[in-house]
Scaffold this motif. Structure first.
Motif, PDB file in Angstrom:
ATOM      1  N   LEU A   1       0.466  -4.985   8.699  1.00  0.00           N
ATOM      2  CA  LEU A   1       1.222  -4.768   7.465  1.00  0.00           C
ATOM      3  C   LEU A   1       0.745  -3.515   6.742  1.00  0.00           C
ATOM      4  O   LEU A   1       1.508  -2.882   6.007  1.00  0.00           O
ATOM      5  CB  LEU A   1       1.088  -5.983   6.543  1.00  0.00           C
ATOM      6  N   ILE A   2      -0.510  -3.164   6.945  1.00  0.00           N
ATOM      7  CA  ILE A   2      -1.045  -1.920   6.402  1.00  0.00           C
ATOM      8  C   ILE A   2      -1.952  -1.298   7.451  1.00  0.00           C
ATOM      9  O   ILE A   2      -2.387  -1.969   8.391  1.00  0.00           O
ATOM     10  CB  ILE A   2      -1.828  -2.128   5.084  1.00  0.00           C
ATOM     11  N   THR A   3      -2.243  -0.019   7.286  1.00  0.00           N
ATOM     12  CA  THR A   3      -3.104   0.682   8.241  1.00  0.00           C
ATOM     13  C   THR A   3      -4.523   0.786   7.702  1.00  0.00           C
ATOM     14  O   THR A   3      -4.780   0.570   6.514  1.00  0.00           O
ATOM     15  CB  THR A   3      -2.567   2.095   8.515  1.00  0.00           C
ATOM     16  N   ALA A   4      -5.426   1.140   8.605  1.00  0.00           N
ATOM     17  CA  ALA A   4      -6.821   1.326   8.193  1.00  0.00           C
ATOM     18  C   ALA A   4      -6.940   2.449   7.175  1.00  0.00           C
ATOM     19  O   ALA A   4      -7.724   2.365   6.224  1.00  0.00           O
ATOM     20  CB  ALA A   4      -7.680   1.619   9.420  1.00  0.00           C
ATOM     21  N   GLU A   5      -6.177   3.504   7.361  1.00  0.00           N
ATOM     22  CA  GLU A   5      -6.211   4.607   6.404  1.00  0.00           C
ATOM     23  C   GLU A   5      -5.786   4.142   5.021  1.00  0.00           C
ATOM     24  O   GLU A   5      -6.391   4.516   4.004  1.00  0.00           O
ATOM     25  CB  GLU A   5      -5.302   5.748   6.871  1.00  0.00           C
ATOM     26  N   GLN A   6      -4.760   3.313   4.953  1.00  0.00           N
ATOM     27  CA  GLN A   6      -4.278   2.819   3.665  1.00  0.00           C
ATOM     28  C   GLN A   6      -5.319   1.933   2.981  1.00  0.00           C
ATOM     29  O   GLN A   6      -5.484   1.983   1.758  1.00  0.00           O
ATOM     30  CB  GLN A   6      -2.961   2.060   3.859  1.00  0.00           C
ATOM     31  N   ILE A   7      -6.055   1.138   3.766  1.00  0.00           N
ATOM     32  CA  ILE A   7      -7.128   0.319   3.192  1.00  0.00           C
ATOM     33  C   ILE A   7      -8.215   1.215   2.593  1.00  0.00           C
ATOM     34  O   ILE A   7      -8.676   0.993   1.466  1.00  0.00           O
ATOM     35  CB  ILE A   7      -7.745  -0.605   4.257  1.00  0.00           C
ATOM     36  N   CYS A   8      -8.616   2.225   3.345  1.00  0.00           N
ATOM     37  CA  CYS A   8      -9.671   3.116   2.863  1.00  0.00           C
ATOM     38  C   CYS A   8      -9.249   3.846   1.597  1.00  0.00           C
ATOM     39  O   CYS A   8     -10.035   4.009   0.664  1.00  0.00           O
ATOM     40  CB  CYS A   8     -10.045   4.114   3.953  1.00  0.00           C
ATOM     41  N   LEU A   9      -8.000   4.276   1.569  1.00  0.00           N
ATOM     42  CA  LEU A   9      -7.481   4.925   0.368  1.00  0.00           C
ATOM     43  C   LEU A   9      -7.479   3.963  -0.814  1.00  0.00           C
ATOM     44  O   LEU A   9      -7.861   4.321  -1.929  1.00  0.00           O
ATOM     45  CB  LEU A   9      -6.069   5.445   0.629  1.00  0.00           C
ATOM     46  N   ALA A  10      -7.056   2.725  -0.576  1.00  0.00           N
ATOM     47  CA  ALA A  10      -6.983   1.732  -1.649  1.00  0.00           C
ATOM     48  C   ALA A  10      -8.371   1.399  -2.188  1.00  0.00           C
ATOM     49  O   ALA A  10      -8.577   1.309  -3.407  1.00  0.00           O
ATOM     50  CB  ALA A  10      -6.286   0.466  -1.150  1.00  0.00           C
ATOM     51  N   ILE A  11      -9.338   1.205  -1.292  1.00  0.00           N
ATOM     52  CA  ILE A  11     -10.699   0.879  -1.723  1.00  0.00           C
ATOM     53  C   ILE A  11     -11.290   2.027  -2.530  1.00  0.00           C
ATOM     54  O   ILE A  11     -11.915   1.825  -3.577  1.00  0.00           O
ATOM     55  CB  ILE A  11     -11.581   0.548  -0.507  1.00  0.00           C
ATOM     56  N   SER A  12     -11.080   3.234  -2.045  1.00  0.00           N
ATOM     57  CA  SER A  12     -11.631   4.407  -2.727  1.00  0.00           C
ATOM     58  C   SER A  12     -11.070   4.554  -4.132  1.00  0.00           C
ATOM     59  O   SER A  12     -11.822   4.736  -5.103  1.00  0.00           O
ATOM     60  CB  SER A  12     -11.334   5.661  -1.899  1.00  0.00           C
ATOM     61  N   HIS A  13      -9.755   4.458  -4.268  1.00  0.00           N
ATOM     62  CA  HIS A  13      -9.133   4.647  -5.578  1.00  0.00           C
ATOM     63  C   HIS A  13      -9.311   3.419  -6.476  1.00  0.00           C
ATOM     64  O   HIS A  13      -9.348   3.555  -7.703  1.00  0.00           O
ATOM     65  CB  HIS A  13      -7.652   4.971  -5.411  1.00  0.00           C
ATOM     66  N   ALA A  14      -9.421   2.239  -5.875  1.00  0.00           N
ATOM     67  CA  ALA A  14      -9.656   1.031  -6.680  1.00  0.00           C
ATOM     68  C   ALA A  14     -11.013   1.123  -7.369  1.00  0.00           C
ATOM     69  O   ALA A  14     -11.158   0.776  -8.549  1.00  0.00           O
ATOM     70  CB  ALA A  14      -9.578  -0.208  -5.802  1.00  0.00           C
ATOM     71  N   ALA A  15     -12.020   1.590  -6.628  1.00  0.00           N
ATOM     72  CA  ALA A  15     -13.354   1.737  -7.215  1.00  0.00           C
ATOM     73  C   ALA A  15     -13.347   2.766  -8.335  1.00  0.00           C
ATOM     74  O   ALA A  15     -13.971   2.570  -9.380  1.00  0.00           O
ATOM     75  CB  ALA A  15     -14.347   2.140  -6.128  1.00  0.00           C
ATOM     76  N   ALA A  16     -12.603   3.858  -8.147  1.00  0.00           N
ATOM     77  CA  ALA A  16     -12.565   4.910  -9.158  1.00  0.00           C
ATOM     78  C   ALA A  16     -11.853   4.458 -10.429  1.00  0.00           C
ATOM     79  O   ALA A  16     -12.202   4.891 -11.530  1.00  0.00           O
ATOM     80  CB  ALA A  16     -11.876   6.150  -8.590  1.00  0.00           C
ATOM     81  N   LYS A  17     -10.860   3.582 -10.283  1.00  0.00           N
ATOM     82  CA  LYS A  17     -10.075   3.143 -11.441  1.00  0.00           C
ATOM     83  C   LYS A  17     -10.482   1.767 -11.955  1.00  0.00           C
ATOM     84  O   LYS A  17      -9.880   1.257 -12.902  1.00  0.00           O
ATOM     85  CB  LYS A  17      -8.583   3.136 -11.079  1.00  0.00           C
ATOM     86  N   GLY A  18     -11.478   1.155 -11.315  1.00  0.00           N
ATOM     87  CA  GLY A  18     -11.911  -0.166 -11.755  1.00  0.00           C
ATOM     88  C   GLY A  18     -10.881  -1.241 -11.493  1.00  0.00           C
ATOM     89  O   GLY A  18     -10.750  -2.202 -12.262  1.00  0.00           O
ATOM     90  N   SER A  19     -10.158  -1.128 -10.391  1.00  0.00           N
ATOM     91  CA  SER A  19      -9.100  -2.071 -10.040  1.00  0.00           C
ATOM     92  C   SER A  19      -9.514  -2.865  -8.805  1.00  0.00           C
ATOM     93  O   SER A  19     -10.502  -2.540  -8.136  1.00  0.00           O
ATOM     94  CB  SER A  19      -7.796  -1.313  -9.778  1.00  0.00           C
TER      95      SER A  19
END
Length: 674
Positions: A633-651
């Motif tokens: 349903l999602i790719t590894a790249e999308q997970i890495c992007l989500a984790i990276s930006h989630a940490a930066a935005k506190g999400s």
């Protein structure tokens, strides 16, 4: 002759005086406050990437479409898993379909959308069919595009365009970026050879460097240019089940943008510049703009501009409806549509103006001819005013062409050759002929017929020319203002005949920091820079990798599945080197590379193996995300992007995935089912 000259001068002045008034109003409104808008690269990179769709309507584009798509995928600085390209084709256009089939198989984010009808219908019908396909694609794949980006099959898309659109969609619903024709550097031997395409460059430079900025800043109507045009999800949803593009117009893009303005969706124009380094190591500014080749023969240009003139000035609106009190447009928006409407008259004044000018020149040397503008007469003052207006226009054009193409192009475009600007005259003749043909079509009753695709044949640039538009390591350093151009050039010269990497050399000389190099490498690889301090630790990875090899290559594993492995490294290393870190044979696995600071990678490796015997803390958010990846349903790249930006935005990771347009509808369906 006197009466003819008087009427002509009076008509030209009356049609032109409002342009001067408009310029004055815009000056008081600080019309250039958005000119040369500088968007910091940090802003482009910090904004979480959202799903974007690029729409291309194609008919008989076999010669250019595959080259255009390959160049797009190679040069665009946006995560490949976060944008999809949809190309609309026809069942009876076998050449274009064959050109696309191999690309679609090779690249999962490229899709060929075959129309249900044989072509050509019209560009609007083609684009509408693609949009309907996109809506179905979203439902089937549990994604939500934040908007669509319209382009033509011959476009060279700027590397940072999608990043810019992604950022602007945070505040704006309809966006137009500049369109600048590609022309060769002017030389004595090619000035007249590329005269026609040069007229396009002059006109687009003036319109998109100056006029559109003034329109946008003054609250006037900004039309779509047909390419480099983006529509947000909110604006698309406002159409409901209706078609987005109007099929009854030759200029569906103009009519669409006017319709959206009438319904409260203002088209915003952005002229953004970035710094680059050329082959000589000198900095230069470059606009984030769409570039493409335009016609270079008289009749192909006339054919194209006939369609533009007829579609805008005759088809898109009735002036009395626009100016009526029932219209929802503002006063400035109404006035700007009047400016577009009057072109069908002002372009026709060119031919008699040149006849009068020729007569005037001849009369200077032949006293027997009647004076057309007697000195100090009313017509003489009108002619003087007309001359002043023309000079002001040429000065403005010179400034615009110089800003976009440089001083040499500006001189060729504007300076006298030998008495009047040759390229200006040639462009006016093209516009006059096109407008006359548009009037002819109007009187033939074409307005009551359904428009067909009157396309222009295109060429595409060769690979050597395209390299000018691709980013290199030095460009990223300059864009982020980490190093001066002269210093960079000296470093490149020092390592020219060695195997030393530029990043390692800059670090050795202490010209940049590890953090800066990590960011630059991630830019050059078109990937993300990961903060490992915020990354969820997965102790299961210990059994799959050799610690010594991880330390040797400075690689840290992030995510692994049967099909792919995501890692972070400090510099760009080969996939074979990464696979050497595995325990066992994983030769067929796909590698996704991200970048992190060298010291953070080393620390993370030691921490991973120091805690290999401890029980890993449960992270349901992370585990569910990995399950979504294993379910395709999602790719590894999308997970890495989500984790990276989630940490930066506190999400949370899942909330960030939803913000990026991934799996949002899937979560809703799961909640309803549960």
């Amino acid at each position: 002759m006197y009466i003819s000259g008087l009427i002509l001068a009076l008509t030209i002045v009356l049609f032109s005086i409002d342009d001067i008034i408009f310029d004055i109003i815009c000056l008081f409104k600080k019309a250039r406050k958005k000119a040369l808008l500088r968007v910091k690269v940090e802003e482009l990179n910090e904004c979480p990437p959202k799903m974007l769709a690029i729409v291309i309507a194609a008919w008989h584009e076999a010669e250019v479409i595959s080259h255009m798509i390959e160049n797009l995928l190679m040069s665009v600085q946006y995560p490949k898993s976060m944008y999809h390209v949809f190309i609309g084709v026809y069942p009876n256009d076998l050449e274009t379909r064959e050109a696309l089939e191999e690309i679609c198989v090779k690249h999962p984010n490229v899709h060929m959308v075959v129309n249900s009808k044989n072509g050509p219908t019209n560009k609007a019908d083609n684009a509408n069919n693609v949009i309907k396909y996109i809506q179905l694609y979203e439902k089937e794949n549990f994604i939500n595009f934040s908007g669509i980006n319209l382009h033509d099959a011959e476009d060279v898309i700027h590397p940072n365009e999608l990043k810019l659109i992604n950022l602007l969609f945070e505040k704006y619903d309809v966006i137009q970026i500049p369109v600048f024709p590609i022309i060769p550097m002017p030389k004595l031997k090619n000035i007249f050879k590329f005269m026609t395409s040069g007229t396009y460059a002059d006109e687009f430079a003036e319109n998109h460097y100056r006029t559109m900025l003034m329109r946008d800043s003054s609250g006037a109507f900004v039309p779509s240019a047909g390419t480099g045009f983006s529509i947000s999800r909110k604006a698309l949803d406002s159409f409901g089940e209706k078609d987005v593009f109007p099929e009854g117009s030759f200029t569906e893009d103009y009519k669409l943008s006017l319709h959206m303005a009438e319904n409260g969706f203002k088209n915003s124009f952005f002229l953004v510049e970035l710094l680059r380094v050329n082959q000589k190591g000198k900095t230069k500014r470059e606009f984030i703009a769409t570039r493409s080749l335009f016609p270079n023969t008289f009749w192909t240009a006339v054919k194209q501009k006939t369609r533009w003139t007829y579609g805008i000035a005759f088809q898109s609106f009735r002036l009395k409806n626009i100016l009526s009190k029932k219209s929802t447009l503002t006063t400035m928006e109404k006035y700007s549509t009047y400016k577009d409407w009057k072109v069908k008259y002002t372009n026709l004044l060119v031919f008699p103006s040149y006849l009068v000018f020729i007569y005037f020149l001849v009369s200077l040397f032949n006293p027997t001819l009647e004076t057309i503008y007697p000195i100090n007469s009313f017509s003489w003052y009108l002619a003087l005013g007309m001359s002043v207006l023309m000079m002001i226009r040429q000065v403005n054009r010179f400034i615009a062409v110089k800003a976009v193409y440089g001083i040499r192009s500006a001189c060729v475009a504007i300076l006298c050759l030998p008495i009047i600007p040759a390229r200006v005259v040639w462009g006016n003749i093209i516009n006059f002929t096109a407008t006359a043909r548009a009037w002819k079509q109007h009187y033939r009753g074409l307005k009551n017929k359904k428009s067909k695709w009157s396309k222009t044949d295109h060429d595409f640039l060769n690979k050597n020319t395209l390299k000018r538009y691709h980013r290199v390591f030095g460009d990223y350093l300059l864009e982020r203002n980490y190093i001066h151009a002269e210093t960079l050039q000296k470093c490149l010269d020092d390592i020219k005949n060695t195997e030393t990497r530029i990043g390692d050399y800059l670090l050795e000389k202490k010209l940049v920091t590890q953090e800066q190099i990590a960011e630059i490498v991630s830019d050059s690889l078109n990937t993300s820079c990961i903060e490992l301090n915020d990354w969820p630790m997965d102790n299961q990875l210990v059994k799959l990798f050799n610690k010594e090899m991880l330390l040797r290559y400075t690689v840290f594993p992030l995510l692994v599945s049967e099909k792919s492995l995501s890692v972070v490294c400090f510099t760009d290393i080969s996939e074979e080197e990464i696979k050497n870190c595995f325990i066992g044979d994983y030769s067929e696995i796909t590698i996704n590379k991200f970048i992190a600071v060298k010291d953070e990678i080393i620390t993370a490796i030691h921490d991973l193996y120091a805690n290999e015997d401890t029980i890993e803390k449960k992270n349901e958010d992370f585990d569910l995300t990995k399950n979504l990846m294993n379910s395709n349903l999602i790719t590894a790249e999308q997970i890495c992007l989500a984790i990276s930006h989630a940490a930066a935005k506190g999400s949370t990771i899942l909330n960030m995935l939803a913000e990026m347009g991934l799996c949002k509808s899937f979560y809703v369906e799961m909640n309803v089912a549960s």
